[in-house]
Design an enzyme around this catalytic site. Structure first.
Site, short mmCIF file in Angstrom:
data_model
loop_
_atom_site.label_atom_id
_atom_site.label_comp_id
_atom_site.label_asym_id
_atom_site.label_seq_id
_atom_site.Cartn_x
_atom_site.Cartn_y
_atom_site.Cartn_z
N HIS A 205 -1.25 -25.07 -18.43
CA HIS A 205 -0.01 -24.97 -19.20
C HIS A 205 0.21 -26.21 -20.07
O HIS A 205 1.35 -26.64 -20.27
CB HIS A 205 1.20 -24.77 -18.27
CG HIS A 205 1.15 -23.49 -17.48
ND1 HIS A 205 1.73 -22.32 -17.91
CD2 HIS A 205 0.56 -23.19 -16.30
CE1 HIS A 205 1.53 -21.37 -17.01
NE2 HIS A 205 0.81 -21.86 -16.03
N ASN B 16 5.84 -16.70 -15.13
CA ASN B 16 4.97 -16.30 -16.24
C ASN B 16 5.54 -15.07 -16.93
O ASN B 16 6.51 -14.48 -16.45
CB ASN B 16 3.57 -15.96 -15.72
CG ASN B 16 2.75 -17.21 -15.41
OD1 ASN B 16 3.04 -18.31 -15.88
ND2 ASN B 16 1.71 -17.03 -14.61
N TYR C 65 3.00 -29.19 -7.16
CA TYR C 65 3.61 -29.67 -8.40
C TYR C 65 4.08 -31.12 -8.34
O TYR C 65 3.99 -31.85 -9.34
CB TYR C 65 4.76 -28.74 -8.82
CG TYR C 65 4.28 -27.40 -9.34
CD1 TYR C 65 3.57 -26.53 -8.51
CD2 TYR C 65 4.52 -26.99 -10.64
CE1 TYR C 65 3.11 -25.30 -8.97
CE2 TYR C 65 4.07 -25.77 -11.11
CZ TYR C 65 3.37 -24.93 -10.28
OH TYR C 65 2.91 -23.72 -10.74
FE1 HDD Z 1 1.41 -23.33 -11.79
C1 HDD Z 1 2.18 -25.68 -14.09
C2 HDD Z 1 3.34 -21.06 -13.46
C3 HDD Z 1 0.34 -20.85 -9.65
C4 HDD Z 1 -0.25 -25.61 -9.99
N1 HDD Z 1 2.54 -23.35 -13.46
C5 HDD Z 1 2.74 -24.43 -14.28
C6 HDD Z 1 3.61 -24.07 -15.34
C7 HDD Z 1 3.94 -22.77 -15.17
C8 HDD Z 1 3.27 -22.32 -13.98
C9 HDD Z 1 4.84 -21.93 -16.06
C10 HDD Z 1 4.05 -24.98 -16.48
C11 HDD Z 1 5.41 -25.57 -16.25
C12 HDD Z 1 5.81 -26.39 -17.46
O1 HDD Z 1 6.17 -25.80 -18.48
O2 HDD Z 1 5.68 -27.61 -17.38
N2 HDD Z 1 1.73 -21.34 -11.64
C13 HDD Z 1 2.63 -20.63 -12.35
C14 HDD Z 1 2.73 -19.30 -11.79
C15 HDD Z 1 1.88 -19.24 -10.74
C16 HDD Z 1 1.25 -20.53 -10.63
C17 HDD Z 1 3.64 -18.23 -12.33
C18 HDD Z 1 1.60 -18.10 -9.80
C19 HDD Z 1 2.46 -17.18 -9.52
N3 HDD Z 1 0.23 -23.24 -10.14
C20 HDD Z 1 -0.04 -22.13 -9.37
C21 HDD Z 1 -0.80 -22.52 -8.20
C22 HDD Z 1 -0.97 -23.89 -8.29
C23 HDD Z 1 -0.30 -24.31 -9.51
C24 HDD Z 1 -1.28 -21.59 -7.13
C25 HDD Z 1 -1.67 -24.83 -7.38
C26 HDD Z 1 -1.88 -24.64 -6.12
N4 HDD Z 1 0.96 -25.28 -12.05
C27 HDD Z 1 0.30 -26.03 -11.14
C28 HDD Z 1 0.25 -27.49 -11.52
C29 HDD Z 1 1.06 -27.51 -12.85
C30 HDD Z 1 1.43 -26.05 -13.05
C31 HDD Z 1 -1.12 -28.06 -11.56
C32 HDD Z 1 0.38 -28.16 -14.05
C33 HDD Z 1 1.43 -28.99 -14.72
C34 HDD Z 1 2.55 -28.96 -13.83
O3 HDD Z 1 2.25 -28.23 -12.72
O4 HDD Z 1 3.61 -29.51 -13.99
O5 HDD Z 1 0.83 -28.28 -10.55
#
Ligand code: HDD
Length: 707
Positions: A91, A164, A378
């Protein structure tokens, strides 16, 4: 060598400094600063020292070496060198806006969350939309899932709904997330392709993960190539829990529905937009808000209990499954309007830090193993990106309600706590000192006590629920709920993606899975690739047939409204201003945005006055608009007929099934010669406004060989 800039060249140059050109072209900077310069106007170092010269570094003589003691230069370059922070691992590419959530239908019987307590209650929000796979500088329109993250600054703390635009996910357990993301990102050895799922490693992983099949249906559908961020749905995906003031709970899914309706592009269009305007979605959102056309979404909840959950043929803790709206109608609770662009992209959009673990009293988690993993992930990522455990103090992340505790110190601490009380319990208040905050047993957050399912013995296992093993029923449900045209888009998208997969066994394995979804779909993909259909893959659990869900289709629900749409009008010298004015007025009346396109942007003489275009023809291809019309004189139409940008303008609008409004000269000189025949969507200007925002998908088979 002296600088040759003049005062006007420098921002702020008229705020107290003057730059005068000396004899022989030499310039020297002369401060008109007599000490009376107001504080906001004076340029300073980070230490507050006023800077007298921001153009020249300190040198030993005019042509001599730069000097180490130049703290003004050193500080400026030092800060610049550290401007970038790690981008989000997923993202990374995002656009955001501030707004307000208004509760329209309170649900105190379901939740004690204060934002849902009263009709009319307003809560400030910050929403960030994103693509998943590409880096921060990647284009806005790849085929990809869109993130839909909303931070509610409630009066009882921040609640982040991090969802999402698709209601299900690729995987069931967070332990697979790094594998999924590694596979979709650019390949490890070559660093490409960026922001694209059409490559070996992604499809290799997917083909080995049958649980991803439902999500793949969505990702290959037009949902993954939205027309505008203002026109996407949002889903919290996981089952959450609502808890009321008496402590009674219910399960809940969250859904955002855009007021402008859901609308997507077609693939050829999305690809061309990527070239015409890589910032297409970011610009669209910014401009709409800037001109006061505020995008809005209604928030719905699907509420259910354990009994309902137990009666479904799928597990509500499985994020690869949805609850069809026809089975459990969503209930509206409020509306979000985004009404203010960030003042600074970095400080707000980039530094915003969302976390699914941020919840408020009245909302709680379920045991969804994907959600549980996210709750851990997160915080970690924010520390890595923002560099300090104090990232919550950044204005964009800070709660707007009172916040105090005994957490102290750490990198970049900006708070200055007073007194000695940095531990709890303490009795300092009895000594007449500040004792600090105390626990709030009655109003504070309390975790809902239910653990696993009622009959679960609670042994430690690495296993999934039984129903998690059904990977195909809902994939089929999605496919069968689409219109014929949407099914053709979906099948064509898979053909396109697999055509970029070079490992043949991967293509074969994907097709073997598709057979378990729908034979017709698998056959279309095999034909599109000119490959034989392999035997169906073994299934872990037999499919169940589910009733079609029209709510899953974009086209079945599309309302062609002008509101929020951008409509282009092509004109040239001598065009009839009255005809253009009529079109412009009609577009505005419907709530759309007219955009004038001409071969040149300067003021041009037209019949009845002068007109300036908003965009030049070559830089304003029709892919950027929802519909196009034109008002051109015969001689100019003859000239434009030879201009490839004009030909592409009309051909693309036609091929993307948009409405085209024509004048007689354009029809005779351009459309007829290009083979663009009048149909329900190629109409004289007089009929244009009534149907402008519609897409005419029944035109598509004439133009494109879909799978
Ligand atoms: Fe995630 C960012 C949505 C599963 C780990 N995720 C992130 C963002 C969104 C989502 C919208 C961006 C937020 C922003 O605008 O800063 N993610 C989802 C959805 C998931 C999902 C809808 C499943 C239903 N994510 C998911 C899993 C993991 C992560 C299973 C890890 C185990 N996601 C992350 C992260 C991020 C992230 C690596 C990257 C940047 C951040 O968090 O802030 O921690």
């Amino acid at each position: 060598m002296a600088s040759n800039k003049t005062k006007a060249d420098y921002p702020g140059g008229d705020k107290g400094f003057s730059f005068e050109r000396g004899e022989g072209g030499e310039t020297h900077q002369q401060a008109s600063d007599t000490g009376a310069l107001d504080e906001a106007a004076a340029l300073t170092t980070n230490q507050g020292i006023r800077v007298s010269d921001n153009q020249n570094s300190l040198k030993a003589g005019t042509r001599g070496p730069s000097l180490l003691e130049d703290f003004v230069l050193r500080e400026k370059i030092f800060h610049f060198d550290h401007e970038r922070i790690p981008e989000r691992i997923v993202h990374a590419r995002g656009s955001a806006a501030h707004g307000v959530f208004t509760c329209t239908d309170p649900i105190p019987e379901l939740t004690r969350a204060s934002l849902f307590a009263e009709e009319g209650k307003q809560t400030p929000v910050f929403a960030r939309f994103s693509t998943v796979a590409g880096g921060a500088g990647s284009v806005d329109t790849p085929r990809d899932v869109r993130g839909f993250a909303v931070k509610f600054y409630t009066d009882e703390g921040n609640w982040d709904l991090v969802g999402n635009n698709i209601p299900v996910f690729f995987i069931q357990d967070a332990i697979k997330f790094p594998d999924l993301i590694h596979s979709v990102k650019m390949e490890a050895d070559r660093g490409f392709p960026q922001a694209a799922s059409a490559h070996d490693t992604f499809w290799d992983f997917i083909s080995l993960m049958p649980e991803s099949m439902h999500m793949i249906m969505w990702a290959m559908s037009d949902r993954a190539i939205p027309r505008s961020l203002r026109m996407i749905e949002g889903f919290g995906i996981h089952t959450f829990r609502l808890v009321n003031a008496e402590g009674a709970d219910s399960f809940c899914k969250f859904i955002w529905k855009p007021r402008l309706g859901v609308q997507s592009t077609c693939w050829d269009e999305a690809v061309k937009i990527a070239g015409a305007d890589p910032d297409y979605h970011r610009r669209d959102l910014f401009e709409a808000i800037d001109m006061g056309d505020f995008p809005a979404w209604d928030l719905f909840v699907q509420v259910f209990d354990e009994e309902f959950a137990a009666a479904q043929p799928y597990d509500v803790l499985d994020s690869t499954k949805l609850i069809p709206e026809e089975v459990l109608p969503p209930r509206k609770v409020g509306t979000m309007e985004l009404n203010r662009n960030p003042d600074n992209f970095f400080a707000e959009t980039e530094q915003s830090a969302f976390c699914p673990a941020n919840i408020v009293p009245g909302i709680d988690f379920s045991n969804d193993p994907l959600l549980q993993g996210r709750l851990f992930s997160y915080l970690d990522t924010q520390l890595k990106r923002l560099g300090s455990t104090n990232f919550h103090q950044l204005p964009i992340n800070a709660p707007k309600c009172p916040m105090h505790n005994f957490q102290r110190d750490g990198h970049m601490q900006t708070m200055v706590p007073k007194g000695r009380a940095n531990y709890e319990p303490n009795s300092l208040a009895e000594n007449g000192e500040e004792g600090g905050p105390r626990e709030a047993p009655a109003t504070g957050f309390t975790t809902f006590p239910a653990n696993a399912e009622r009959n679960d013995p609670g042994l430690k296992v690495r296993e999934r629920g039984e129903l998690f093993a059904d990977h195909y029923s809902q994939a089929r449900l999605f496919y069968l709920s689409q219109t014929d045209n949407e099914q053709a888009h979906l099948a064509s998208a898979i053909v396109f993606e697999l055509s970029k997969v070079l490992i043949e066994t991967v293509r074969i394995r994907v097709m073997s899975r598709l057979r378990n979804i729908d034979e017709d779909l698998a056959r279309r993909v095999a034909d599109g690739l000119a490959m034989d259909l392999p035997p169906a893959a073994p299934v872990a659990r037999e499919r169940v047939e589910m009733d079609e869900s029209p709510a899953l289709s974009i086209q079945k629900n599309y309302q062609p409204v002008m509101q929020g749409r951008k409509v282009a009008i092509l004109f040239d010298e001598g065009s009839d201003k009255a005809a253009i004015d009529t079109l412009v007025a009609g577009i505005k009346e419907g709530g759309g945005t007219p955009f004038l396109v001409a071969p040149k942007v300067g003021p041009m003489k037209v019949k009845g006055g002068t007109l300036s275009a908003d965009g030049q023809l070559a830089g304003s291809p029709s892919v950027l608009f929802d519909a196009v019309a034109c008002a051109i004189m015969p001689d100019n139409a003859k000239k434009l007929a030879k201009e490839s940008a004009a030909q592409a303008w009309f051909m693309d609008a036609y091929a993307h099934c948009k409405t085209i409004g024509y004048c007689p000269a354009t029809k005779a000189e351009i459309l007829d010669k290009l083979g663009i025949e009048p149909d329900a969507g190629v109409v004289p200007n007089a009929e244009f406004l009534a149907i402008a925002p519609a897409r005419h998908w029944d035109r598509e088979p004439k133009l494109r060989l879909l799978a």
